[in-house]
Design an enzyme around this catalytic site. Structure first.
Site, mmCIF file in Angstrom:
data_model
loop_
_atom_site.group_PDB
_atom_site.id
_atom_site.type_symbol
_atom_site.label_atom_id
_atom_site.label_comp_id
_atom_site.label_asym_id
_atom_site.label_seq_id
_atom_site.Cartn_x
_atom_site.Cartn_y
_atom_site.Cartn_z
ATOM 1 N N SER A 240 -33.448 -23.298 -59.302
ATOM 2 C CA SER A 240 -33.072 -22.294 -60.299
ATOM 3 C C SER A 240 -34.189 -21.307 -60.593
ATOM 4 O O SER A 240 -34.170 -20.610 -61.600
ATOM 5 C CB SER A 240 -32.632 -22.979 -61.583
ATOM 6 O OG SER A 240 -33.710 -23.693 -62.120
ATOM 7 N N ASN B 45 -28.141 -13.905 -63.256
ATOM 8 C CA ASN B 45 -28.363 -12.460 -63.344
ATOM 9 C C ASN B 45 -29.169 -11.968 -62.141
ATOM 10 O O ASN B 45 -29.145 -10.765 -61.858
ATOM 11 C CB ASN B 45 -29.068 -12.127 -64.662
ATOM 12 C CG ASN B 45 -30.497 -12.592 -64.694
ATOM 13 O OD1 ASN B 45 -31.369 -11.895 -64.194
ATOM 14 N ND2 ASN B 45 -30.773 -13.765 -65.259
ATOM 15 N N TYR C 113 -33.720 -16.457 -54.369
ATOM 16 C CA TYR C 113 -32.894 -17.208 -55.309
ATOM 17 C C TYR C 113 -31.598 -16.442 -55.609
ATOM 18 O O TYR C 113 -30.489 -16.996 -55.500
ATOM 19 C CB TYR C 113 -33.688 -17.462 -56.591
ATOM 20 C CG TYR C 113 -32.868 -17.977 -57.739
ATOM 21 C CD1 TYR C 113 -32.200 -19.195 -57.641
ATOM 22 C CD2 TYR C 113 -32.759 -17.240 -58.916
ATOM 23 C CE1 TYR C 113 -31.437 -19.670 -58.700
ATOM 24 C CE2 TYR C 113 -32.005 -17.714 -59.980
ATOM 25 C CZ TYR C 113 -31.338 -18.920 -59.861
ATOM 26 O OH TYR C 113 -30.579 -19.377 -60.898
ATOM 27 N N LYS D 288 -27.561 -17.312 -54.735
ATOM 28 C CA LYS D 288 -26.481 -17.330 -55.720
ATOM 29 C C LYS D 288 -25.368 -16.362 -55.298
ATOM 30 O O LYS D 288 -24.174 -16.634 -55.527
ATOM 31 C CB LYS D 288 -27.021 -16.977 -57.108
ATOM 32 C CG LYS D 288 -27.900 -18.078 -57.709
ATOM 33 C CD LYS D 288 -27.112 -19.373 -57.926
ATOM 34 C CE LYS D 288 -27.911 -20.495 -58.561
ATOM 35 N NZ LYS D 288 -27.139 -21.736 -58.687
ATOM 36 N N ARG E 215 -37.329 -8.445 -72.791
ATOM 37 C CA ARG E 215 -36.238 -8.425 -71.820
ATOM 38 C C ARG E 215 -35.110 -9.371 -72.254
ATOM 39 O O ARG E 215 -33.927 -9.068 -72.120
ATOM 40 C CB ARG E 215 -36.767 -8.826 -70.444
ATOM 41 C CG ARG E 215 -35.701 -8.920 -69.370
ATOM 42 C CD ARG E 215 -36.287 -9.243 -68.003
ATOM 43 N NE ARG E 215 -35.211 -9.596 -67.076
ATOM 44 C CZ ARG E 215 -34.718 -10.818 -66.939
ATOM 45 N NH1 ARG E 215 -35.200 -11.816 -67.659
ATOM 46 N NH2 ARG E 215 -33.719 -11.038 -66.084
#
Lengths: 276, 276, 276, 276, 276, 276
Positions: free
Chosen positions: E83, E120, E144, E148, E182
């Protein structure tokens, strides 16, 4: 007999992967007219090197071999890898690991332009009664299409981060002639293939682009108007084969997923069963 | 040698502004075939009036002169004003005040159709790897493009409020021949220019329309399908010059904003410096 | 003189409704080349049955007659019904009840493909300065257009529920030649009509599709790119008649709704008055 | 009584132009809570400088004065210029030349963030029965709206070329309370104005953004969902005034352009007459 | 303290992969309220099984283990895998091979609903000044994000071919509290995470859906309106942390890609160097 | 107990058709608070006229009766007609002929605003995993939905030609409470119904609008953001009934078209069989 050269631009060294495959053999003879050196790779035998050819056997899943393969190359035409529906393992190795290796090798060697042979099977689950544009999201119809969708995303990443330009060419059906009524829509002649390849290699700014690889067929599911900057203008058509193909397949079963969806038989075949 | 007349419709009096400029001189000879009287204006010398010509010197920033200029005119082809990147003051006077004056004069004189020579520099900050349509919002690349974006908005206002019809023609690069690889995409021949001008003048209903002024080039960044009602069908192409231009510029620097963006060198030149 | 047959596919029995009308008479001679039996229906006299023809008089509002009419039919070309602006009652009976009856008959008889003769008057309230695509929502310009919008919705329902495929052909102006300047945009030649009909009948997968019935006119309000899967490529154009039509109508009144809107005179005529 | 400060971020020096106008006076007291120095400018008198205030009189059309005005400024809230429909000359000087001067001054002084007070009159020719988003192209309803459309294009140019970030705030009707039924849709409270200004100044990345300046009114013509990155969440509504305003204007003339279009009375007033 | 249960629907057995990770540990305690048996898997230690828990260690790249893991499961919450940005090999094994194995296991075991923890970083190369919807194409910001994006395509394939429903939840930043400016935009509280998970598991028809995993933050880059059918309504916000975070990071470098792009620091870090 | 009046605007005479139906009886008591005279019509018995009520029995298919019915009316709330799936004949008479008669009567009597009770069954063939906006084209799920799609087109025609304003309210499921899990998405409370009706009647400019009639349910298939100008803000939700409904229907058959599609059971029931 080859078409006239479509550009006077010349490259020093072009790399053609998958050079022993159907399209690879066809492009091998055509591309050499546009470069000093045509580097060819495949895991299958490539025969003798003709003048101006360099032969290299580089398994796509071999990272080091791939980095050597892309050394001193101006641009890559990446046809390599599995090009039909197959079990997961070969697709994983050649198309997923392999495409990652290719782009890593391009990044490390400073190669800035790639033609990635994607496939209509990236979007095989759209219907044959739909027309999709160059911005159609992936709807893969099997593991092969899935691996090509992955390759398009790899290309996107390496463009956004490293400025490598790619045309993802979603090839329809490129054969000497169309073989069934589905191919009346999806066929691309070899001459148009050459036109498309050279447009991709020579357009001043390619960016990250998606374009469908089809001839100027009367019936079409694809709309390339979003890729006009690439400058591909097909000149052939499946029309001359229409009568023969319609005679061979006068009836289609409209309940067959292979008829309903653009991906044809791919949408219902493949390595899926309950004991897999 | 001129192309065949593209319509048999005739106008009594057409006004061509900017008639001493490059495109103006070219259209001067072509337009007279379609009207009884061709009124020509410029601030530069226009030479002798030929038969069927009326010469008037009307500075665009002179409101009264402009109102006189548009008297008894059937339609206007407005090429007048600054057509390159220049300092603010001349652009302000000729292109901003001038275009306002032109539309006020049209309104007061009841002139109902205008061809406004807009420019690809209205949208110069789109990328050369993008294809934009007739609804692409302005992304001007300098003061000149900014003034043309203003002109398009003036035209919009005078259409919505007063029913004056305008085609904002975002002209690419109209020269006798394309001069560099960028113009392979942006070039428009003079014959196609004439076709476009006459389509704008004769289409039954023009409304407020945006259309790109390019020939049928193989590589394009513009999609005119949203302006099919105008009836412009280019017949020329930059293709015959491809080989020569590619030979002259075999390499392009893909980090150069002039290569990345559609506006070309305009995106990095102009009257901008820190002591301005 | 007829064009070459555009396909070698043959049908056993095709049904042409409205066969005594203008387009019906034209298609009667053309369609028989593509089928063993051409069943023709109309409420107006159809003359003698030629070889390979079957004549049936079936009022569209007669459910039982319609069910008999569609028996053993491979596909239907449904031109039947009112094709001009008329009072509500005939439009209700022929176009609303009639189209419902037609699709019910198709469902019961297992007929799977229909060409529904829709009309540009389904979207007559778009402007002549707009270009609309195959996904443009209905904006009917009168009762006739309204009834055709209903027909398109019937087709949609019978596709979504029962899998019957339909092309809703929004016919522009199909006559031997264009008759006024509006038809420079909306005209379709009879040869192109045949091309379109046969494309609809022979494309492998039709789904529910909307397509505009026009020739390859220079000026157009319609964009068929969303229907490329149908395979219709017009080969004619209104251009040869341009000069004559422009001479006949050199001026148009831009305040006339018949000029402003695509529907032409339909937008301001029809069975509407305050004592209706 | 002011609302709670909406951020703890502080600026060293903020510039508020048009500080003597209606919104300017309101923001003058509110903004000083967020900065060490609040520089105020106007051509109208600004009274005495309070603590933490700097007063400068800088005519917008005076390039040198504007460059001095933006010196050492962290961000600009540009309300200055003409804010109603007026003749061309004052609009030209204050809003067109003035906005150009402002952005040139920002560029030269390295100021990187601007709130540009645009207006609903940039898009006044959309209908009150339409909902438009932050990407709605300009349809100005008069010279004032035209000048604001120009300002938005200036902001676009200075963002694309020089990285200056701007929010073009298309202000609806910002008054102590809504004054008529149109303002039920277009009203923005002063507290919401402050929220919007501070959101624009403090959002991490603003880019080039368009956002509508309205409160959370029940009836709206504007959709700000495309500007969610700005972080503006209105907390007021015109609803409490509904009953009183509906009582005052129970009937509206739906044939009045001021009722039909979003711009209200601006769409039919202004400096346009035939002897202008 | 946990929120009230958000549904009274109960499952017999839910599978939570990645149960030893940050979100996994959080969901472990929350999910058991909704099922008889909560099966937990991870390659890291999971501690003791509490009542109603089943612990299974199943490496994602182990096909057989995965098929056992999904046996007799009603639905899967798939958090397992890498992750964070990591080298290719662990991402390939856990996220690419692993996700394929998961869906194969679902297919073979007849599991029909999956929550796929996407990220995201699938769309990390959109700008922080853009708002993207649930149909935004992948623009991964690293390996990563790329993995995804692959997972989303796997889910699409298994939906189109086998009817397995998936919500691809593009998780923003789910931590006890937001950690930097952020995250004011990207943060999702654990309570909202639970609401989202249970909405995905209980909405009657999920299909193939993409939804962003964020709380109801004032500043947002994501628009979930395209996923309203899922029924996720966040109730928390990053707002209470605003002042503290703005104080910690009063200035941001707008030339830093980590500030420009939504992906934050991921867009410029990762396993890319020239000796890789 | 009724909600507070939502506007102080009053009408002289409102017409409510279908006043004896479920929604009609509910609105009968609510609407009288907003008008001097509430005219009620139905073919079913309406009981005694209360004070301020006028009862008229007008069969929708009776043109003359309808013209009398709309005399001296300020606005119409048209609930009349068939509101469930039924055979063609009653739907034809009440919903097709009836709606045409209603609009003709409005035109002749100068009635300028109509609330047309359309239905979610106009778009019943969208999926429950889709969110559709106010511009979603009709995909009717049966004859009832088809007739409502026709009504929307009638409204469009009478707006474009005669300026009659209509809100086509695609009503979800308006009952005292939601009855099954599908209605968790589609339910509208009676109070919200009143809010919506009064918003439609009082918004200054309605134009031709489509809006979905649902409460602020957590799960939704409809997006009303395109109709923000109408000013409808629901205040109720199906959420309080969630637990009870989920308990009653814990399992749904995802292969059942009534679960897959938004139209629910309508998509597979109705007057269709092979002996119809």
């Amino acid at each position: 007999m080859l078409t006239e050269p479509v550009t006077s631009l010349r490259f020093h060294r072009l790399l053609l992967t998958g050079a022993a495959g159907g399209l690879g053999r066809e492009l091998r003879q055509r591309l050499k007219r546009y470069c000093d050196v045509l580097r060819l790779s495949d895991v299958a035998p490539l025969g003798e090197a003709a003048e101006g050819e360099e032969l290299m056997s580089a398994p796509l899943q071999d990272k080091a071999a791939m980095q050597a393969l892309l050394k001193d190359v101006d641009a890559v035409i990446h046809l390599g890898g599995v090009s039909t529906e197959q079990p997961w393992q070969p697709i994983l190795e050649a198309n997923i690991v392999g495409t990652y290796n290719l782009y890593e090798a391009a990044r490390i060697n400073g190669v800035k332009r790639v033609l990635f042979a994607s496939s209509n099977h990236v979007c095989g689950f759209y219907k044959q009664s739909e027309v999709i544009g160059t911005d159609a999201p992936a709807r893969p119809d099997g593991l092969y299409g899935l691996s090509k969708a992955f390759g398009e995303d790899v290309a996107r990443l390496y463009h956004d981060r490293f400025g490598i330009e790619t045309a993802c060419v979603r090839i329809g059906s490129s054969f000497p002639e169309p073989r069934d009524r589905r191919m009346l829509a999806s066929w691309m002649s070899y001459d148009d293939l050459e036109r498309l390849v050279m447009a991709v290699l020579t357009t001043p700014v390619l960016g990250y682009s998606v374009i469908y690889g089809i001839s100027d067929n009367k019936t079409r599911w694809y709309d390339n108007s979003g890729a006009a900057h690439v400058g591909y203008r097909p000149q052939d058509s499946s029309e001359p084969w229409r009568a023969a193909l319609e005679a061979k397949q006068p009836k289609l079963d409209l309940n067959d997923p292979a008829v309903i969806y653009q991906g044809g038989a791919f949408v219902r075949t493949g390595p899926f069963d309950n004991n897999a």
